[in-house]
Design an enzyme around this catalytic site. Structure first.
Site, PDB file in Angstrom:
ATOM      1  N   ASP A 162      -8.109  -5.037  -0.286  1.00 21.30           N
ATOM      2  CA  ASP A 162      -8.489  -6.045  -1.497  1.00 21.30           C
ATOM      3  C   ASP A 162      -8.123  -7.489  -1.052  1.00 21.30           C
ATOM      4  OD1 ASP A 162      -7.624  -3.133  -3.268  1.00 21.30           O
ATOM      5  OD2 ASP A 162      -9.478  -3.913  -2.969  1.00 21.30           O
TER       6      ASP A 162
ATOM      7  N   HIS B 191       0.644  -1.025   0.080  1.00 20.39           N
ATOM      8  CA  HIS B 191      -0.002   0.024   0.029  1.00 20.39           C
ATOM      9  C   HIS B 191       1.002   1.175   0.140  1.00 20.39           C
ATOM     10  CE1 HIS B 191      -3.135   2.951   1.229  1.00 20.39           C
ATOM     11  NE2 HIS B 191      -4.030   1.895   0.713  1.00 20.39           N
TER      12      HIS B 191
HETATM   13  C1  SDX Z   1      -5.886   0.229  -3.167  1.00 21.73           C
HETATM   14  O1  SDX Z   1      -4.009   4.458  -2.173  1.00 21.73           O
HETATM   15  C2  SDX Z   1      -5.290   4.104  -1.440  1.00 21.73           C
HETATM   16  O2  SDX Z   1      -5.569   4.342  -0.365  1.00 21.73           O
HETATM   17  C3  SDX Z   1      -5.727   2.923  -2.302  1.00 21.73           C
HETATM   18  C4  SDX Z   1      -6.973   2.085  -1.622  1.00 21.73           C
HETATM   19  C5  SDX Z   1      -8.226   2.798  -1.393  1.00 21.73           C
HETATM   20  O3  SDX Z   1      -8.765   2.511  -0.242  1.00 21.73           O
HETATM   21  O4  SDX Z   1      -8.379   3.944  -1.960  1.00 21.73           O
HETATM   22  O5  SDX Z   1      -6.365   1.669  -0.369  1.00 21.73           O
HETATM   23  C6  SDX Z   1      -7.038   0.964  -2.276  1.00 21.73           C
HETATM   24  O6  SDX Z   1      -5.772   0.454  -4.284  1.00 21.73           O
HETATM   25  C7  SDX Z   1      -5.307  -0.831  -2.294  1.00 21.73           C
HETATM   26  C8  SDX Z   1      -4.133  -1.252  -3.129  1.00 21.73           C
HETATM   27  C9  SDX Z   1      -4.504  -2.430  -3.869  1.00 21.73           C
HETATM   28  N1  SDX Z   1      -3.557  -2.804  -5.259  1.00 21.73           N
HETATM   29  C10 SDX Z   1      -2.973  -4.114  -4.905  1.00 21.73           C
HETATM   30  O7  SDX Z   1      -3.163  -4.804  -3.987  1.00 21.73           O
HETATM   31  C11 SDX Z   1      -1.853  -4.179  -6.142  1.00 21.73           C
HETATM   32  C12 SDX Z   1      -0.361  -4.878  -5.401  1.00 21.73           C
HETATM   33  N2  SDX Z   1       0.278  -3.844  -4.796  1.00 21.73           N
HETATM   34  C13 SDX Z   1       1.055  -2.962  -5.345  1.00 21.73           C
HETATM   35  O8  SDX Z   1       1.027  -2.965  -6.821  1.00 21.73           O
HETATM   36  C14 SDX Z   1       1.540  -1.950  -4.603  1.00 21.73           C
HETATM   37  O9  SDX Z   1       1.916  -2.215  -3.318  1.00 21.73           O
HETATM   38  C15 SDX Z   1       0.642  -0.507  -4.663  1.00 21.73           C
HETATM   39  C16 SDX Z   1       0.271  -0.034  -5.887  1.00 21.73           C
HETATM   40  C17 SDX Z   1      -0.586  -0.707  -3.801  1.00 21.73           C
HETATM   41  C18 SDX Z   1       1.473   0.714  -3.798  1.00 21.73           C
HETATM   42  O10 SDX Z   1       2.606   0.745  -4.915  1.00 21.73           O
HETATM   43  P1  SDX Z   1       3.695   1.890  -4.510  1.00 21.73           P
HETATM   44  O11 SDX Z   1       3.360   2.560  -3.203  1.00 21.73           O
HETATM   45  O12 SDX Z   1       4.086   2.763  -5.744  1.00 21.73           O
HETATM   46  O13 SDX Z   1       4.970   0.914  -4.095  1.00 21.73           O
HETATM   47  P2  SDX Z   1       5.880   0.401  -5.006  1.00 21.73           P
HETATM   48  O14 SDX Z   1       5.385   0.038  -6.247  1.00 21.73           O
HETATM   49  O15 SDX Z   1       7.068   1.831  -5.367  1.00 21.73           O
HETATM   50  O16 SDX Z   1       6.860  -0.680  -4.274  1.00 21.73           O
HETATM   51  C19 SDX Z   1       7.718  -0.611  -3.341  1.00 21.73           C
HETATM   52  C20 SDX Z   1       8.485  -1.971  -3.555  1.00 21.73           C
HETATM   53  C21 SDX Z   1       8.981  -2.262  -4.955  1.00 21.73           C
HETATM   54  O17 SDX Z   1       9.973  -3.029  -4.918  1.00 21.73           O
HETATM   55  P3  SDX Z   1      11.679  -2.422  -4.991  1.00 21.73           P
HETATM   56  O18 SDX Z   1      11.492  -1.663  -6.207  1.00 21.73           O
HETATM   57  O19 SDX Z   1      11.824  -1.533  -3.615  1.00 21.73           O
HETATM   58  O20 SDX Z   1      12.586  -3.594  -4.937  1.00 21.73           O
HETATM   59  O21 SDX Z   1       7.764  -2.946  -3.157  1.00 21.73           O
HETATM   60  C22 SDX Z   1       7.435  -3.906  -4.161  1.00 21.73           C
HETATM   61  C23 SDX Z   1       7.826  -2.992  -5.479  1.00 21.73           C
HETATM   62  O22 SDX Z   1       8.166  -4.043  -6.319  1.00 21.73           O
HETATM   63  N3  SDX Z   1       5.979  -4.323  -4.151  1.00 21.73           N
HETATM   64  C24 SDX Z   1       5.614  -5.484  -4.413  1.00 21.73           C
HETATM   65  C25 SDX Z   1       4.105  -5.385  -4.002  1.00 21.73           C
HETATM   66  N4  SDX Z   1       3.992  -3.816  -3.784  1.00 21.73           N
HETATM   67  C26 SDX Z   1       5.101  -3.347  -3.792  1.00 21.73           C
HETATM   68  N5  SDX Z   1       6.275  -6.608  -4.758  1.00 21.73           N
HETATM   69  C27 SDX Z   1       5.379  -7.841  -4.952  1.00 21.73           C
HETATM   70  N6  SDX Z   1       3.964  -7.681  -4.747  1.00 21.73           N
HETATM   71  C28 SDX Z   1       3.384  -6.465  -4.246  1.00 21.73           C
HETATM   72  N7  SDX Z   1       2.034  -6.492  -4.267  1.00 21.73           N
END
Ligand code: SDX
Length: 428
Positions: free
Chosen positions: A364, A307
């Site tokens: 989710d 998140h």
């Molecule tokens: C919602 O914003 C809100 O409030 C949203 C929400 C709401 O109520 O409106 O809460 C609802 O959208 C919840 C999120 C639902 N999405 C998912 O579950 C999709 C999977 N999650 C990711 O795609 C990710 O965690 C996000 C999009 C939710 C957040 O992404 P960020 O903050 O941009 O973080 P990032 O992509 O920069 O990740 C940081 C690191 C990265 O690795 P490094 O480059 O540091 O090595 O964490 C890794 C990412 O690759 N990472 C994951 C991951 N989420 C982050 N790796 C594997 N699986 C994941 N789910």
């Protein structure tokens, strides 16, 4: 603690006020940055460090896993309030007294018809259309049948637009699902509660009288409350920026629905179920999917994990996980997917990659398991998210308009070609 921040650049010092929110959050107010520095701006892809507004609606503490709507904890609201009360609270700032709540619901019921012509638009979609695309289109199409909702220059006009969409949106949600199932497009029943009526419109069989199931209605009501608002997330920021051009409420909501559709945002609840079903089909091999999630060359992410704000447990995920156990037990449903989800969660919480990046289950991760138990098709999961988020979007849009926020127009850093002369085609 000083209330000023100093930026030093090229031997020059620039001072900017530091503002403090009611929960002691601090922000550097850079409204004068460009004029003070002769053109320097900031850049922050994804706005990870940038606030777009001040807001009095929802407070999140990502480190402590706190979520409050207008100061009330999500735990208390999920336990003690109902969705219509929470919608009123988010939009107007206070929990309604009995009289206010009765009037709010009566005003909504007054508007719960949808122009029959809208069915022609719905019929023009193939059954294969994703419900989020249908819903975004129908929400925008509603404007044509409710033109007065575009001009909301008065609070009265704004209230009118708000009760109209709170009344008609659930009908569109029900019609979207029933169209896919080949069921007649049913209407609500004004004698029912707001959420009970939504369930009736979605599920009533044409040949049977509607039977209310308390467990189902309570679970649905709680899920809608848990999704109702979440400060400046992607889809809410979309609603705000579209509304900042003084596009109407319905047009802003239609844009928000499209933003929510993405699998990184609200679309994740559908993606989680599809991921869990793939793991089940793969013999429950969670380790393979954990490895894929950590493999940088693999675009696969563990859906429902991570998140932007929560670097601790998403408080909503905690509540939904408990509710999933309760609802399935109450309905006498054994769903192996729930056990797979719990196993995956346990593995991820003990895995260094996830621990290092503070990746926890988000809203989710478990919600789809309850939706499935309630008989909601997987493709409709994100529509249910939109149904819950509707009052939050409305509240944020109303606050943006009442605060007379300026039109949203971010700057950029240009990295393209420098000035060059045109070359005739036979010279290229
Ligand atoms: C919602 O914003 C809100 O409030 C949203 C929400 C709401 O109520 O409106 O809460 C609802 O959208 C919840 C999120 C639902 N999405 C998912 O579950 C999709 C999977 N999650 C990711 O795609 C990710 O965690 C996000 C999009 C939710 C957040 O992404 P960020 O903050 O941009 O973080 P990032 O992509 O920069 O990740 C940081 C690191 C990265 O690795 P490094 O480059 O540091 O090595 O964490 C890794 C990412 O690759 N990472 C994951 C991951 N989420 C982050 N790796 C594997 N699986 C994941 N789910």
């Amino acid at each position: 603690m000083t209330d000023k921040a100093t930026l030093e650049y090229n031997g020059q010092k620039y001072e900017f006020p530091v503002i403090k929110g009611s929960e002691d959050e601090l922000a550097i107010d850079i409204k004068t940055l460009r004029s003070a520095t002769g053109g320097i701006t900031t850049i922050d892809p994804g706005y990870k460090n940038t606030g777009s507004c001040s807001s009095a609606i929802t407070f999140l503490d990502g480190e402590k896993g706190i979520l409050r709507y207008r100061g009330y904890s999500i735990e208390e609201l999920a336990e003690k309030a109902d969705f219509l009360e929470v919608a009123y609270l988010l939009i107007f700032g206070e929990l309604p007294n009995k009289e206010q709540l009765v009037k709010f619901h009566a005003d909504i019921k007054e508007e719960s018809h949808v122009d029959e012509e809208m069915k022609k638009i719905l019929d023009s979609f193939p059954k294969s259309a994703h419900p989020m695309g249908v819903l975004s289109s129908l929400t925008s199409a509603l404007i044509a049948f409710n033109p007065s909702t575009v001009d909301v220059s008065s609070e009265k006009a704004m209230y009118h637009a708000i009760v109209r969409i709170l009344a008609k949106f659930p009908v569109l949600v029900a019609w979207t699902m029933r169209k896919k199932k080949g069921l007649p497009l049913d209407y609500g029943d004004d004698s029912l509660g707001y959420v009970e009526n939504i369930h009736k419109m979605m599920f009533k069989k044409p040949t049977q009288t509607y039977q209310k199931n308390e467990i189902v209605i309570e679970a649905l009501d709680k899920l809608l409350i848990l999704h109702a608002d979440h400060e400046q997330n992607c889809s809410t920021s979309t609603v705000r920026i579209v509304g900042s051009s003084h596009a109407g409420l319905f047009a802003s909501l239609s844009a928000g629905i499209s933003a929510l559709w993405g699998p990184l945002h609200g679309g994740a609840n559908q993606a989680v179920l599809e991921m869990l079903e793939a793991i089940e089909a793969d013999g429950g091999d969670t380790k393979k999917y954990m490895a894929k999630a950590k493999d940088k060359s693999d675009p696969f992410r563990l859906m429902g994990f991570g998140h932007r704000v929560y670097k601790n447990f998403d408080p909503r995920a905690k509540i939904i996980k408990v509710a999933a156990d309760e609802v399935l037990a109450d309905l006498g449903i054994e769903d192996p997917i729930l056990e797979i989800a719990k196993g995956l969660e346990k593995e991820a919480l003990e895995d260094q990659y996830f621990v290092d990046r503070k990746l926890y289950p988000n809203v989710d991760f478990y919600s789809g398991i309850i939706y499935r138990a309630l008989g909601i098709p997987t493709e409709m999961f994100t529509v249910m998210f939109a149904l819950g988020r509707l009052p939050g979007w409305i509240a944020q849009w109303r606050e943006m308009r009442l605060n007379n926020e300026p039109i949203g127009r971010p700057r950029q850093v240009y990295t393209g070609a420098n000035s060059r002369g045109f070359v005739e085609v036979d010279q290229r």
